[in-house]
Design a protein around this motif. Structure first.
Motif, PDB file in Angstrom:
ATOM      1  N   GLU A  27       8.062   5.367 -33.963  1.00 15.61           N
ATOM      2  CA  GLU A  27       8.797   4.984 -32.757  1.00 15.61           C
ATOM      3  C   GLU A  27       9.863   6.025 -32.420  1.00 15.61           C
ATOM      4  O   GLU A  27      10.007   6.431 -31.258  1.00 15.61           O
ATOM      5  N   MET A  28      10.594   6.473 -33.437  1.00 18.23           N
ATOM      6  CA  MET A  28      11.661   7.441 -33.209  1.00 18.23           C
ATOM      7  C   MET A  28      11.111   8.807 -32.804  1.00 18.23           C
ATOM      8  O   MET A  28      11.665   9.471 -31.926  1.00 18.23           O
ATOM      9  N   GLU A  29      10.032   9.223 -33.428  1.00 15.24           N
ATOM     10  CA  GLU A  29       9.416  10.506 -33.081  1.00 15.24           C
ATOM     11  C   GLU A  29       8.888  10.488 -31.650  1.00 15.24           C
ATOM     12  O   GLU A  29       9.061  11.450 -30.901  1.00 15.24           O
ATOM     13  N   GLU A  30       8.255   9.399 -31.262  1.00 14.22           N
ATOM     14  CA  GLU A  30       7.730   9.278 -29.900  1.00 14.22           C
ATOM     15  C   GLU A  30       8.867   9.193 -28.881  1.00 14.22           C
ATOM     16  O   GLU A  30       8.798   9.782 -27.798  1.00 14.22           O
ATOM     17  N   PHE A  31       9.930   8.459 -29.242  1.00 16.98           N
ATOM     18  CA  PHE A  31      11.084   8.344 -28.348  1.00 16.98           C
ATOM     19  C   PHE A  31      11.740   9.713 -28.139  1.00 16.98           C
ATOM     20  O   PHE A  31      12.059  10.089 -27.010  1.00 16.98           O
ATOM     21  N   ALA A  32      11.933  10.443 -29.235  1.00 12.17           N
ATOM     22  CA  ALA A  32      12.556  11.767 -29.143  1.00 12.17           C
ATOM     23  C   ALA A  32      11.718  12.717 -28.293  1.00 12.17           C
ATOM     24  O   ALA A  32      12.249  13.464 -27.463  1.00 12.17           O
ATOM     25  N   ALA A  66      22.340  12.818 -33.574  1.00  8.20           N
ATOM     26  CA  ALA A  66      21.315  12.587 -32.531  1.00  8.20           C
ATOM     27  C   ALA A  66      20.933  11.111 -32.549  1.00  8.20           C
ATOM     28  O   ALA A  66      21.809  10.250 -32.446  1.00  8.20           O
ATOM     29  N   ILE A  67      19.653  10.787 -32.734  1.00 12.96           N
ATOM     30  CA  ILE A  67      19.238   9.378 -32.720  1.00 12.96           C
ATOM     31  C   ILE A  67      19.149   8.797 -34.129  1.00 12.96           C
ATOM     32  O   ILE A  67      18.625   7.702 -34.322  1.00 12.96           O
ATOM     33  N   ALA A  68      19.641   9.535 -35.129  1.00  6.81           N
ATOM     34  CA  ALA A  68      19.685   9.097 -36.535  1.00  6.81           C
ATOM     35  C   ALA A  68      18.338   9.184 -37.246  1.00  6.81           C
ATOM     36  O   ALA A  68      18.123   8.525 -38.258  1.00  6.81           O
ATOM     37  N   TYR A  69      17.451  10.024 -36.747  1.00  9.84           N
ATOM     38  CA  TYR A  69      16.142  10.213 -37.391  1.00  9.84           C
ATOM     39  C   TYR A  69      16.309  10.744 -38.815  1.00  9.84           C
ATOM     40  O   TYR A  69      15.815  10.154 -39.776  1.00  9.84           O
ATOM     41  N   SER A  70      17.044  11.837 -38.951  1.00 14.34           N
ATOM     42  CA  SER A  70      17.258  12.397 -40.288  1.00 14.34           C
ATOM     43  C   SER A  70      18.261  11.564 -41.084  1.00 14.34           C
ATOM     44  O   SER A  70      18.181  11.506 -42.318  1.00 14.34           O
ATOM     45  N   SER A  71      19.185  10.922 -40.395  1.00 15.57           N
ATOM     46  CA  SER A  71      20.155  10.055 -41.079  1.00 15.57           C
ATOM     47  C   SER A  71      19.442   8.982 -41.884  1.00 15.57           C
ATOM     48  O   SER A  71      19.778   8.714 -43.053  1.00 15.57           O
ATOM     49  N   ILE A  72      18.468   8.364 -41.261  1.00 16.31           N
ATOM     50  CA  ILE A  72      17.716   7.290 -41.901  1.00 16.31           C
ATOM     51  C   ILE A  72      16.908   7.830 -43.077  1.00 16.31           C
ATOM     52  O   ILE A  72      16.834   7.202 -44.142  1.00 16.31           O
ATOM     53  N   LEU A  96      22.094   5.019 -29.273  1.00 18.39           N
ATOM     54  CA  LEU A  96      20.726   5.078 -29.785  1.00 18.39           C
ATOM     55  C   LEU A  96      20.718   5.086 -31.311  1.00 18.39           C
ATOM     56  O   LEU A  96      19.913   4.396 -31.948  1.00 18.39           O
ATOM     57  N   ALA A  97      21.621   5.872 -31.895  1.00 20.49           N
ATOM     58  CA  ALA A  97      21.692   5.967 -33.350  1.00 20.49           C
ATOM     59  C   ALA A  97      22.008   4.618 -33.975  1.00 20.49           C
ATOM     60  O   ALA A  97      21.359   4.194 -34.945  1.00 20.49           O
ATOM     61  N   HIS A  98      22.992   3.928 -33.430  1.00 21.71           N
ATOM     62  CA  HIS A  98      23.357   2.609 -33.960  1.00 21.71           C
ATOM     63  C   HIS A  98      22.172   1.645 -33.890  1.00 21.71           C
ATOM     64  O   HIS A  98      21.940   0.860 -34.826  1.00 21.71           O
ATOM     65  N   ASN A  99      21.434   1.706 -32.803  1.00 21.96           N
ATOM     66  CA  ASN A  99      20.282   0.829 -32.626  1.00 21.96           C
ATOM     67  C   ASN A  99      19.213   1.093 -33.683  1.00 21.96           C
ATOM     68  O   ASN A  99      18.700   0.157 -34.321  1.00 21.96           O
ATOM     69  N   PHE A 100      18.894   2.366 -33.901  1.00 26.14           N
ATOM     70  CA  PHE A 100      17.852   2.692 -34.876  1.00 26.14           C
ATOM     71  C   PHE A 100      18.317   2.432 -36.315  1.00 26.14           C
ATOM     72  O   PHE A 100      17.521   2.010 -37.162  1.00 26.14           O
TER      73      PHE A 100
END
Length: 216
Positions: A27-32, A66-72, A96-100
């Motif tokens: 989902e995050m990859e497609e969103f980005a 960013a959207i927290a992809y690497s954070s997660i 976006l980051a908080h949501n993910f």
């Protein structure tokens, strides 16, 4: 005949053999991709995860959420009591980051700081076992020097975009005009990074170029 290891056929081979991803990762990859938000290349992310799993840092810092992809990905590989501080200056990205992060059920391990990283790092005295730098290229040098005092001995610094779409290996006159300034900035930073005496540092041709340094 040997194929270039970063050639298109090899990258396609690696993509076909990529380990299964979670629904949230997809989902995050497609969103980005659809929203043109830069996130860490998946091979770079795999390397990041391996280093986190190996190092097991209790305290980690990410500069550029960013959207927290690497954070997660970082938080998932940290010890149970590990905490990731991640700094983001974009209000849009922050939401976006908080949501993910909430979707990933990692609000207890990821501390999102909304501010300019230059300001935060300049007044911080917190120590980290692992630092991931992925921010605006014009700030790399300043952020790097502000980060080093915060990195523990034997700590790891992981830096993205050091081959900058391959432009760092080109003559500047051959680089598209819109990328010339950023290319010069990355080229200048690479000399600083590789020459930093407090680090054992190298750049690897993974993703957009990954710099890894271990503090002496």
């Amino acid at each position: 005949m040997n194929a270039l290891i970063n050639g298109e056929s090899i990258l396609e081979y690696l993509e076909k053999n990529r380990k299964p991803t979670t629904d949230l990762e997809r989902e995050m990859e497609e969103f980005a991709k659809s929203n043109k938000i830069p996130i860490l290349d998946y091979k770079s992310a795999e390397l990041l995860e391996l280093l986190i799993e190996l190092k097991q840092p209790r305290f980690a810092l990410e500069i550029g959420t960013a959207i927290a992809y690497s954070s997660i990905k970082i938080a998932n590989k940290m010890p149970k009591d590990g905490v990731l501080d991640t700094i983001e200056k974009s209000k849009d990205n922050l939401a976006l980051a908080h949501n993910f992060i909430k979707k990933a059920e990692l609000t207890n391990k990821i501390n999102v700081i909304f501010d300019n990283a230059l300001t935060i790092l300049a007044k911080s005295d917190k120590k980290y076992d692992f630092i991931f730098l992925d921010a605006d290229k014009q700030d790399y040098e300043k952020l790097f020097y502000l980060s080093l005092p915060l990195l523990n001995t034997n700590g790891i610094i992981f830096i993205d975009n050091l081959l900058w779409k391959g432009y760092v290996a080109e003559n500047l006159e051959d680089v598209p005009t819109s990328f010339r300034t950023s290319t010069e900035q990355v080229m200048s930073f690479n000399k600083i990074f590789l020459g930093e005496k407090s680090l054992n540092s190298q750049i690897f041709p993974i993703g957009d170029g990954i710099g890894i340094g271990i503090k002496r």
